[in-house]
Design a protein around this motif. Structure first.
Motif, PDB file in Angstrom:
ATOM      1  N   THR B 137     -48.233   8.149   9.239  1.00  0.00           N
ATOM      2  CA  THR B 137     -48.220   9.694   9.349  1.00  0.00           C
ATOM      3  C   THR B 137     -49.118  10.141   8.588  1.00  0.00           C
ATOM      4  O   THR B 137     -49.341  10.010   7.496  1.00  0.00           O
ATOM      5  N   LEU B 138     -49.920  11.397   9.096  1.00  0.00           N
ATOM      6  CA  LEU B 138     -50.932  12.104   8.423  1.00  0.00           C
ATOM      7  C   LEU B 138     -50.535  12.688   7.116  1.00  0.00           C
ATOM      8  O   LEU B 138     -51.170  12.411   6.038  1.00  0.00           O
ATOM      9  N   ALA B 139     -49.163  12.918   7.100  1.00  0.00           N
ATOM     10  CA  ALA B 139     -48.652  13.736   5.752  1.00  0.00           C
ATOM     11  C   ALA B 139     -48.586  12.598   4.721  1.00  0.00           C
ATOM     12  O   ALA B 139     -48.699  13.159   3.483  1.00  0.00           O
ATOM     13  N   THR B 140     -48.667  11.535   4.949  1.00  0.00           N
ATOM     14  CA  THR B 140     -48.613  10.273   3.860  1.00  0.00           C
ATOM     15  C   THR B 140     -50.026   9.727   3.471  1.00  0.00           C
ATOM     16  O   THR B 140     -50.037   9.019   2.331  1.00  0.00           O
ATOM     17  N   LEU B 141     -50.966  10.381   3.987  1.00  0.00           N
ATOM     18  CA  LEU B 141     -52.283   9.805   3.715  1.00  0.00           C
ATOM     19  C   LEU B 141     -52.872  10.733   2.584  1.00  0.00           C
ATOM     20  O   LEU B 141     -52.752  11.646   2.536  1.00  0.00           O
ATOM     21  N   SER B 142     -53.797  10.007   1.669  1.00  0.00           N
ATOM     22  CA  SER B 142     -54.660  10.758   0.825  1.00  0.00           C
ATOM     23  C   SER B 142     -55.604  11.844   1.668  1.00  0.00           C
ATOM     24  O   SER B 142     -55.882  11.548   2.611  1.00  0.00           O
ATOM     25  N   GLY B 143     -55.938  12.679   0.840  1.00  0.00           N
ATOM     26  CA  GLY B 143     -56.941  13.719   1.442  1.00  0.00           C
ATOM     27  C   GLY B 143     -58.315  12.957   1.954  1.00  0.00           C
ATOM     28  O   GLY B 143     -58.970  13.502   3.024  1.00  0.00           O
ATOM     29  N   GLY B 144     -58.824  12.051   1.158  1.00  0.00           N
ATOM     30  CA  GLY B 144     -59.963  11.202   1.721  1.00  0.00           C
ATOM     31  C   GLY B 144     -59.714  10.579   3.038  1.00  0.00           C
ATOM     32  O   GLY B 144     -60.448  10.432   4.129  1.00  0.00           O
ATOM     33  N   GLU B 145     -58.686   9.706   3.178  1.00  0.00           N
ATOM     34  CA  GLU B 145     -58.094   9.117   4.243  1.00  0.00           C
ATOM     35  C   GLU B 145     -57.894   9.921   5.376  1.00  0.00           C
ATOM     36  O   GLU B 145     -58.461   9.718   6.502  1.00  0.00           O
ATOM     37  N   ARG B 146     -57.324  11.094   5.099  1.00  0.00           N
ATOM     38  CA  ARG B 146     -56.878  12.026   6.103  1.00  0.00           C
ATOM     39  C   ARG B 146     -58.327  12.834   6.788  1.00  0.00           C
ATOM     40  O   ARG B 146     -58.491  12.879   8.034  1.00  0.00           O
ATOM     41  N   GLN B 147     -59.293  12.977   5.831  1.00  0.00           N
ATOM     42  CA  GLN B 147     -60.433  13.395   6.300  1.00  0.00           C
ATOM     43  C   GLN B 147     -61.161  12.450   7.274  1.00  0.00           C
ATOM     44  O   GLN B 147     -62.069  12.829   8.170  1.00  0.00           O
ATOM     45  N   ARG B 148     -61.121  11.297   7.069  1.00  0.00           N
ATOM     46  CA  ARG B 148     -61.761  10.132   7.778  1.00  0.00           C
ATOM     47  C   ARG B 148     -61.144  10.061   9.176  1.00  0.00           C
ATOM     48  O   ARG B 148     -61.785   9.801  10.195  1.00  0.00           O
ATOM     49  N   VAL B 149     -59.964  10.596   9.209  1.00  0.00           N
ATOM     50  CA  VAL B 149     -59.015  10.425  10.524  1.00  0.00           C
ATOM     51  C   VAL B 149     -59.734  11.574  11.375  1.00  0.00           C
ATOM     52  O   VAL B 149     -59.917  11.416  12.557  1.00  0.00           O
ATOM     53  N   PHE B 150     -59.851  12.699  10.520  1.00  0.00           N
ATOM     54  CA  PHE B 150     -60.313  13.931  11.388  1.00  0.00           C
ATOM     55  C   PHE B 150     -61.638  13.557  11.997  1.00  0.00           C
ATOM     56  O   PHE B 150     -62.024  13.989  12.972  1.00  0.00           O
ATOM     57  N   LEU B 151     -62.347  12.833  11.072  1.00  0.00           N
ATOM     58  CA  LEU B 151     -63.825  12.724  11.504  1.00  0.00           C
ATOM     59  C   LEU B 151     -63.820  11.772  12.630  1.00  0.00           C
ATOM     60  O   LEU B 151     -64.655  11.992  13.660  1.00  0.00           O
ATOM     61  N   ALA B 152     -63.003  10.925  12.559  1.00  0.00           N
ATOM     62  CA  ALA B 152     -63.030   9.850  13.837  1.00  0.00           C
ATOM     63  C   ALA B 152     -62.552  10.479  14.916  1.00  0.00           C
ATOM     64  O   ALA B 152     -63.163  10.147  16.233  1.00  0.00           O
ATOM     65  N   ALA B 153     -61.426  11.562  15.003  1.00  0.00           N
ATOM     66  CA  ALA B 153     -61.187  12.305  16.259  1.00  0.00           C
ATOM     67  C   ALA B 153     -62.489  13.244  16.669  1.00  0.00           C
ATOM     68  O   ALA B 153     -62.526  13.193  17.877  1.00  0.00           O
ATOM     69  N   CYS B 154     -63.236  13.712  15.974  1.00  0.00           N
ATOM     70  CA  CYS B 154     -64.406  14.157  16.311  1.00  0.00           C
ATOM     71  C   CYS B 154     -65.496  13.275  16.990  1.00  0.00           C
ATOM     72  O   CYS B 154     -66.018  13.537  17.779  1.00  0.00           O
ATOM     73  N   LEU B 155     -65.580  12.011  16.472  1.00  0.00           N
ATOM     74  CA  LEU B 155     -66.475  11.030  17.115  1.00  0.00           C
ATOM     75  C   LEU B 155     -65.617  10.599  18.438  1.00  0.00           C
ATOM     76  O   LEU B 155     -66.791  10.443  19.404  1.00  0.00           O
ATOM     77  N   ALA B 156     -64.395  10.568  18.672  1.00  0.00           N
ATOM     78  CA  ALA B 156     -63.874   9.961  19.849  1.00  0.00           C
ATOM     79  C   ALA B 156     -64.060  11.175  21.036  1.00  0.00           C
ATOM     80  O   ALA B 156     -64.213  10.807  22.277  1.00  0.00           O
ATOM     81  N   GLN B 157     -64.564  12.352  20.585  1.00  0.00           N
ATOM     82  CA  GLN B 157     -64.686  13.408  21.590  1.00  0.00           C
ATOM     83  C   GLN B 157     -66.104  13.089  22.307  1.00  0.00           C
ATOM     84  O   GLN B 157     -66.392  13.795  23.293  1.00  0.00           O
ATOM     85  N   GLN B 158     -66.934  12.412  21.676  1.00  0.00           N
ATOM     86  CA  GLN B 158     -68.024  11.942  22.089  1.00  0.00           C
ATOM     87  C   GLN B 158     -69.107  13.193  22.844  1.00  0.00           C
ATOM     88  O   GLN B 158     -69.524  13.103  23.825  1.00  0.00           O
ATOM     89  N   GLY B 159     -69.271  14.097  21.853  1.00  0.00           N
ATOM     90  CA  GLY B 159     -69.988  15.106  22.216  1.00  0.00           C
ATOM     91  C   GLY B 159     -71.493  14.839  21.983  1.00  0.00           C
ATOM     92  O   GLY B 159     -71.738  14.015  21.358  1.00  0.00           O
ATOM     93  N   ARG B 160     -72.435  15.644  22.477  1.00  0.00           N
ATOM     94  CA  ARG B 160     -73.753  15.516  22.262  1.00  0.00           C
ATOM     95  C   ARG B 160     -74.108  16.454  20.937  1.00  0.00           C
ATOM     96  O   ARG B 160     -75.209  16.487  20.367  1.00  0.00           O
ATOM     97  N   VAL B 161     -73.274  17.375  20.673  1.00  0.00           N
ATOM     98  CA  VAL B 161     -73.242  18.241  19.233  1.00  0.00           C
ATOM     99  C   VAL B 161     -72.214  18.104  18.528  1.00  0.00           C
ATOM    100  O   VAL B 161     -71.072  18.016  19.115  1.00  0.00           O
ATOM    101  N   LEU B 162     -72.553  17.715  17.151  1.00  0.00           N
ATOM    102  CA  LEU B 162     -71.240  17.747  16.496  1.00  0.00           C
ATOM    103  C   LEU B 162     -71.421  18.597  15.249  1.00  0.00           C
ATOM    104  O   LEU B 162     -72.578  18.824  14.439  1.00  0.00           O
TER     105      LEU B 162
END
Lengths: 329, 255
Positions: B137-162
């Motif tokens: 669960t996101l609430a149990t992750l550390s700040g750094g771990e959470r940020q990696r998850v958010f970054l992964a969500a942005c990459l999964a979006q597969q946009g041409r601009v980030l």
């Protein structure tokens, strides 16, 4: 490979099973024992007590509890507020105010509709416009402005209820107090059908947009840049949640805590995915309210404890527990 | 240089009557990793919000793939452009994998994501090194771990601009390096990346270009290689910065 979302089938199936079981079994509970031979042969009064009184009351409980739990989980996601309930945005308090005015002035029937229902729906409709207007600034609508406007209107309506209550005579005052606790009563079949149709229709619209509520639960900027239309979603959610809350309050009075407790308990077990949480909250919220009502019928029989009082007994301690844990979200 | 995927044309933004940005223009091509820098209140986040479509510019326009931004439907825009806001709530009750799958909202028409969506999300989590806590669960992750998850969500979006608004600010040094390595790799795949950061050395190490906002506009727009030849721009940030030319590669030092 990432997991296929969740044990969807088992949770949804289990919840649906409980819902149906409650609809079948709970009408059997009541202060007077039924003679099953008479029921089998459709003899009065046993047959009527079962089908007209207890079954319609159980169905009302199932759908009212479902509507409240669904509206609660919707508002908790949409407003990103762990303590949001169907009553947070002012609509239900306004519905209560309308109903209280109808009781105070002895309006039994208004334009062919029961006065309390007419008052409640009118109050809710008017306040819907007021809150929406107050929350919109420069064509923008945000969940925080909606929350603030709702809370402000809520307290105004609550104050007006106290005022009206204080100015009425003895018998109306008693009726008002009793109504404000919230409880279930048998209602006529056409009314029940209209209510169920409204709840199911609105409920499906909400549940269908589950992914949108998930996005909003993270944040508005997050939702917008994932491709959701935030403003439209907030208006949709506010209207749909308000329809559920207002219609339910009109028929049952302001029954508390179902809308808070059920989504919370489920979120702790299921996680926060609204696609699964919302249908389960609907089904199990219905089971909870209908069961509380059945309990109220038999606990001190022949006296009745209103379902609203029982849910508050369960809900109050739960709220304390949530606050002590610092919120479950 | 490849033809730009993003054009910022004479953009201005005012907070009621106070001008925050004026006459901001630049282009970004696929494969660029642009550091957007400037002092607090210089309008970095505002600029990113405007490019993401979260605010409308008071004047000027943003052009995404030859089409003005306001002509894009929200869902089509999200397939082109992903944005990571500066701060997101930490107490989310959903699992990490569910959050990453949210990046597929604009791609999946159905109620639940397809196997392809799951495949893309999983790959994004691997690249951000957060696959191992996909079930948490996101609430149990550390700040750094959470940020990696958010970054992964942005990459999964597969946009041409980030667009990333201070993605590394609350991370420890190793996590900062990791975050910028992921961004560099993403840019090398052909994505145009804009990242707001305050860390001059991080920007000079990983980014291909530095845009510095000051005085309501673009004060400098430099390729990283030429940024160290004329260190005068450092004084936008502080008088106490100098370039250490003695190191094997030039390095910005605090005094």
């Amino acid at each position: 490979m990432l997991m296929k979302p969740y044990p969807v089938v088992s949770w949804l199936g289990g919840s649906a099973l409980l819902f149906v079981a409650a609809a079948v079994l709970l009408p059997l509970a009541g202060p007077s024992a039924l003679d099953w031979g008479h029921v089998w042969q459709r003899q009065e009064p046993d047959w009527s007590i079962l089908t007209n009184l207890r079954l319609s009351r159980t169905l009302l409980g199932l759908f009212a509890g479902g509507a409240l739990a669904l509206a609660g989980s919707l508002f908790q996601s949409m407003l990103r507020d762990a303590l949001a309930t169907p009553y947070t945005l002012g609509v239900s308090t306004a519905a209560s105010l309308g109903a209280v005015i109808a009781i105070a002035f002895d309006w039994h029937m208004v334009a062919g509709v029961v006065g309390i229902w007419a008052g409640a729906l009118t109050g809710a409709g008017l306040i819907l416009l007021v809150v929406m207007g107050a929350a919109t600034r420069g064509g923008q609508l945000s969940s925080s402005s909606l929350l603030l406007a709702g809370i402000a209107i809520n307290s105004v309506c609550a104050a007006l209820i106290l005022l009206v209550h204080g100015l009425t005579g003895m018998s109306q005052s008693f009726a008002i107090s009793r109504w404000l606790i919230g409880g279930l009563d048998a209602i006529e079949r056409p009314t029940l059908l209209i209510y169920v149709a409204a709840v199911v229709g609105t409920g499906l619209l909400i549940v269908r947009q589950g992914r949108q509520w998930n996005l909003l639960a993270v944040g508005e900027a997050w939702a917008a840049t994932r491709g959701a239309q935030v403003r439209r979603a907030l208006v949709q959610g506010y209207l749909a949640g308000s329809i559920l809350a207002a219609a339910t309050v009109a028929l049952t009075g302001p029954i508390g805590f179902v809308g808070l407790v059920v989504p919370h308990l489920l979120r702790a077990r299921l996680g926060g995915d609204d696609r699964l949480l919302m249908p389960c909250a609907f089904l199990l919220g219905g089971v909870l309210l209908a069961s509380c009502d059945a309990l109220g019928r038999v606990l001190l029989a022949p006296a009745e404890i209103p379902a609203g009082a029982i849910t508050a007994f369960i809900g109050g301690p739960h709220l304390i527990w949530v606050v002590r844990r610092g919120g479950t979200r | 240089m490849r033809s730009p995927v993003l054009r910022v044309r004479n953009v201005a933004w005012r907070a009621s009557t106070v001008p925050v940005l004026e006459h901001v223009s630049f282009d970004v091509a696929p494969g660029e990793l642009v550091a957007v820098m400037g002092r607090n209140g210089a309008g970095k986040s505002t600029l990113l919000d405007i490019i993401a479509g979260l605010r409308s510019p008071t004047e000027g326009a943003v052009i995404l793939a030859e089409r003005p931004l306001d002509e894009w439907a929200a869902i089509a825009r999200a397939r082109m452009l992903a944005h990571l806001p500066q701060s997101l709530r930490a107490d989310l009750s959903m699992r990490a994998e569910a959050l990453v799958l949210m990046g597929r909202y604009a791609h999946a028409a159905r109620w639940f994501e397809s196997d392809e969506d799951r495949q893309v999300a999983q790959e994004a989590m691997q690249r951000c090194e957060c696959l191992e806590f996909r079930r948490r669960t996101l609430a149990t992750l550390s700040g750094g771990e959470r940020q990696r998850v958010f970054l992964a969500a942005c990459l999964a979006q597969q946009g041409r601009v980030l667009l990333l608004d201070e993605p590394a600010t609350f991370l420890d040094v190793d996590q900062q390096l990791q975050c910028f390595s992921v961004l560099r790799a993403e840019a090398e795949r052909g994505t145009a990346c804009l990242v707001v950061t305050h860390d001059v050395n991080l920007a000079l190490t990983f980014c291909t270009r530095v845009i510095i906002l000051a005085e309501r506009g673009v004060a400098r727009d430099l390729a990283t290689e030429s940024a160290l030849d004329d260190p005068a721009w450092l004084h936008v940030f502080s008088q106490r910065l100098t370039v250490d030319q003695g190191a094997s590669r030039p390095w910005v030092r605090y005094e």
